[in-house]
Design an enzyme around this catalytic site. Structure first.
Site, PDB file in Angstrom:
ATOM      1  N   ASP A 171       0.854  -1.186   0.000  1.00 48.38           N
ATOM      2  CA  ASP A 171       0.000   0.000   0.000  1.00 48.38           C
ATOM      3  C   ASP A 171       0.897   1.245   0.000  1.00 48.38           C
ATOM      4  O   ASP A 171       1.826   1.353   0.804  1.00 48.38           O
ATOM      5  CB  ASP A 171      -0.910   0.009   1.224  1.00 48.38           C
ATOM      6  CG  ASP A 171      -1.939   1.116   1.134  1.00 48.38           C
ATOM      7  OD1 ASP A 171      -2.994   0.886   0.513  1.00 48.38           O
ATOM      8  OD2 ASP A 171      -1.676   2.207   1.682  1.00 48.38           O
ATOM      9  N   ASP A 217      -1.783   8.573 -11.173  1.00 42.09           N
ATOM     10  CA  ASP A 217      -1.814   7.403 -12.059  1.00 42.09           C
ATOM     11  C   ASP A 217      -0.408   6.986 -12.441  1.00 42.09           C
ATOM     12  O   ASP A 217      -0.100   5.784 -12.532  1.00 42.09           O
ATOM     13  CB  ASP A 217      -2.623   7.715 -13.316  1.00 42.09           C
ATOM     14  CG  ASP A 217      -4.104   7.861 -13.024  1.00 42.09           C
ATOM     15  OD1 ASP A 217      -4.522   7.469 -11.916  1.00 42.09           O
ATOM     16  OD2 ASP A 217      -4.831   8.378 -13.886  1.00 42.09           O
ATOM     17  N   HIS A 276      -4.383  13.945 -10.358  1.00 43.58           N
ATOM     18  CA  HIS A 276      -4.636  12.518 -10.568  1.00 43.58           C
ATOM     19  C   HIS A 276      -3.756  11.942 -11.658  1.00 43.58           C
ATOM     20  O   HIS A 276      -3.458  10.734 -11.641  1.00 43.58           O
ATOM     21  CB  HIS A 276      -6.113  12.289 -10.919  1.00 43.58           C
ATOM     22  CG  HIS A 276      -7.021  12.464  -9.730  1.00 43.58           C
ATOM     23  ND1 HIS A 276      -7.247  11.479  -8.798  1.00 43.58           N
ATOM     24  CD2 HIS A 276      -7.749  13.543  -9.326  1.00 43.58           C
ATOM     25  CE1 HIS A 276      -8.076  11.913  -7.867  1.00 43.58           C
ATOM     26  NE2 HIS A 276      -8.413  13.164  -8.164  1.00 43.58           N
ATOM     27  N   GLU A 315      -4.834   2.323  -4.494  1.00 43.78           N
ATOM     28  CA  GLU A 315      -3.370   2.232  -4.416  1.00 43.78           C
ATOM     29  C   GLU A 315      -2.919   0.947  -3.727  1.00 43.78           C
ATOM     30  O   GLU A 315      -1.759   0.825  -3.338  1.00 43.78           O
ATOM     31  CB  GLU A 315      -2.813   3.444  -3.659  1.00 43.78           C
ATOM     32  CG  GLU A 315      -3.114   3.475  -2.154  1.00 43.78           C
ATOM     33  CD  GLU A 315      -4.456   4.128  -1.839  1.00 43.78           C
ATOM     34  OE1 GLU A 315      -4.675   4.536  -0.705  1.00 43.78           O
ATOM     35  OE2 GLU A 315      -5.296   4.232  -2.769  1.00 43.78           O
TER      36      GLU A 315
END
Length: 671
Positions: free
Chosen positions: A537, A554, A550, A580
């Site tokens: 994570d 990405d 964003h 994620e």
């Protein structure tokens, strides 16, 4: 007194009557036989159309089911279905817009493939109460209620099973397939959270049929079944400023449009109708059969919404028939004149007449054989015949081209030993299991997929139909028709890869990763082997999205996927579980090896920042939880839960670290 002259007149009259009757009989027989053959052929073309549309319906449903099984789409549709009411509240509007954008992000790559490579024209998501959520083909149109106007969607939502069929909407008419999107939870029955619908026009299908059969296909709709919107959008031809005949939805040749404009087609209201059309110096046989939509499946008493129209140019056939008629009339007249010479030489003249008729019939038979040979040799499908011993009796050009053999290398040889002797995996194919050998024994038609081997040793998949050859009521061999389906197989493989891969990062999606984890649990349980699981994570990932956008977020996810592929072995599996959160499956690794691999991955991520468009280095770290797979683990949720606990322990102890689940720690000897 009966005189010689009277006898001669009587004989001449009887002879003339006989020849006149015989000529008229044979001409009528030819016309009836020709009409019956033409009608049989054009009715068979109707079956070809129905088979093509049934296959297209199956493809639409299969594609929709693949999309409906996407976990991310199910998650987002579940959130859409749970949005608060009323629908016009600002809170719902903001949440709906965000979810709609997420859905578009998930489906856009699939939509491009479906539209550009598979010819799909509509992709729509709707809620369980049939409110349009997203139209990929019309992004700005959504929010309308479809319950009363779309019976196919209503049936799919009510029955919770896939539905397909022909349907006329407000602005579209064509084939549609609708599949329910179901959310599965551990303690509750599956819940309907929405539906996904695909639509395809008929133009491509009828154009392919025209290319393969050489005849025209068209779809006509009743004017009262079509909305004013479709009249304005499609602008079909009208006859003398009146569209009372029909609405032209699709056609593969221009003649149908011209006939409608000229007012040649009357309204259609029969079970089926075959008529002869004369236009532009040509003759056409035109078949019209009723066209039923999806509503007719719900209401059998509902009438047709239009007609399927098939037409073919029969001018050459009629010209040949006319020439044959003239030939028979002339032959009859010649016969009559010849018979008049019976007084001088009955035997000589009769032999001459019968010889002339025999030559004419032989010529017709020869022409028919030549036409059949041309059809056989120019067909795109591979066609060959075998006798009762399995020897090839004939083979066409397409079959030779696909197999790479010469004609003299195949004819007279056992076809099974030449190009049908092995399976796809190279294992021998016993001739007793071959569908052709079975048909030669029982005389049944068989259709299935097979594997053929070319002359150079390479193989290719085929779809094969084997039919018995019956002569004088006895089985005398078989005819085999096949075509190469390599391209279809490649498309199927591409769709499977699309269904198993996360669109953003290219790693396994959640569903596929869980399948691989379940398989590895079975291997560990059966063979007592070792394997480990990493739960990964990203730390403070939300701050990356908030601070850099964003697009950078990405890129960070893609960077993690790329570093994982570089760090892990080829046999390891990396998957994105959502957002994620990633996981890695390490077959044959114990806890120590897994901890070392996880540490290498953590360091790689820490030392390989992502660069933004302006050159800013964005360093993102990760917390990793590690656990071993155990023989008593039955479901993926069990090891995932342990790895998740270890992950949160790493988070709680400061992040950017690797933690092993406490139950997997082996105390040192003597402790």
């Amino acid at each position: 007194m009966i005189t010689y002259r009277r006898i001669l007149i009587l004989v001449s009259f009887v002879t003339g009557l006989i020849f006149l009757s015989a000529t008229a009989y044979f001409v009528r027989q030819d016309e009836r036989r020709n009409t019956q053959e033409l009608h049989t052929e054009i009715l068979a073309l109707r079956t070809t159309y129905e088979v093509q549309l049934a296959e297209l319906e199956r493809n639409l449903v299969n594609l929709a089911q693949i999309l409906a099984s996407e976990p991310e789409l199910i998650r987002l549709m579940t959130r859409v279905a749970a949005l608060p009411h009323p629908a016009d509240s600002s809170e719902r509007g903001e949440m709906f817009s965000a979810l709609q954008e997420d859905l578009r992000t998930v489906l856009e790559p699939r939509w491009q493939v479906l539209r550009d490579e598979l010819g799909i024209r509509q992709l729509q998501l709707v809620t369980p109460d049939l409110i349009s959520v997203l139209r990929l083909h019309a992004p700005g149109e959504h929010g309308d209620a479809l319950g009363e106007v779309r019976p196919l969607l209503e049936a799919a939502a009510r029955e919770r099973i896939a539905q397909s069929g022909f349907e006329i909407g407000r602005a579209f008419a064509g084939l549609r397939g609708a599949v329910p999107v179901m959310a599965h939870h551990a303690d509750t029955p599956p819940a309907l959270v929405g539906l996904i619908e695909l639509g395809a026009l008929l133009d491509g299908s009828i154009e392919r049929l025209t290319r393969s059969t050489g005849v025209g296909y068209g779809v006509l709709l009743n004017p009262n079944a079509v909305s004013a919107t479709m009249w304005d959008a499609f602008k079909p031809p009208r006859s003398h400023e009146d569209h009372s005949c029909c609405f032209l939805l699709a056609h593969s040749r221009p003649e149908l449009r011209q006939w409608i404009q000229e007012g040649r087609l009357a309204p259609f209201n029969a079970p089926y109708q075959i008529e002869r059309m004369h236009a532009g110096g040509q003759h056409f046989d035109l078949l019209r059969v009723p066209l039923q939509d999806f509503r007719a499946e719900l209401d059998p008493g509902r009438g047709p919404v239009g007609a399927l129209t098939i037409w073919r140019d029969v001018t050459p056939t009629l010209q040949a028939l006319g020439a044959a008629r003239e030939e028979k009339i002339l032959s009859g007249l010649a016969g009559f004149l010849l018979v008049q010479g019976l007084i001088l030489g009955v035997a000589h003249l009769s032999r001459r007449e019968w010889r002339a008729q025999l030559v004419a019939q032989t010529h017709e038979i020869s022409q028919l054989a030549q036409r059949n040979e041309v059809l056989l040799m120019t067909a795109e499908e591979g066609i060959y015949g075998v006798d009762l011993e399995g020897h090839t009796s004939f083979i066409n050009t397409s079959a030779l081209r696909m197999l790479g053999f010469r004609q003299d290398e195949i004819e007279g040889k056992r076809q099974h030993l030449l190009f049908h002797h092995s399976h796809h995996d190279g294992q021998p194919y016993p001739e007793t299991e071959c569908p052709i050998a079975k048909t030669l024994k029982d005389g049944l038609v068989r259709r299935q997929e097979e594997w053929f081997i070319r002359r150079d040793g390479s193989g290719f998949p085929v779809e094969l139909t084997c039919a018995p050859l019956i002569e004088d009521g006895r089985l005398n061999g078989a005819v085999v028709v096949f075509h190469d389906i390599s391209e279809n197989k490649r498309r199927e493989e591409a769709l499977v890869a699309l269904a198993n891969t996360d669109a953003l990062t290219g790693v396994a999606n959640r569903r596929h990763f869980l399948e691989r984890l379940q398989a590895e649990l079975g291997r560990v349980s059966r063979h007592a082997t070792q394997a480990s699981l990493l739960m990964i994570d990203l730390d403070h990932f939300k701050q990356v999205n908030d601070n850099f956008g964003h697009a950078t977020g990405d890129e960070v996810l893609r960077n993690l996927a790329a570093l994982s592929r570089q760090t892990l072995r080829h046999s390891d599996v990396i998957g994105r579980l959502g957002g994620e959160e990633f996981a890695a499956l390490l077959p044959d690794d114990d806890a120590v090896s897994a901890m070392q691999t996880a540490e290498r991955l953590r360091k790689a991520l820490e030392t390989h920042p992502v660069r933004t468009a302006d050159g800013t280095a964005v360093t993102v770290t990760a917390s990793i939880g590690v656990t071993r797979l155990r023989p008593d683990d039955r479901k993926p949720e069990t090891p995932l839960g342990r790895a998740d606990k270890a992950l949160y322990q790493a988070k709680n102890e400061g992040r950017n670290r690797v933690m092993l689940h406490p139950s997997d720690i082996i105390p040192p000897e003597g402790a």
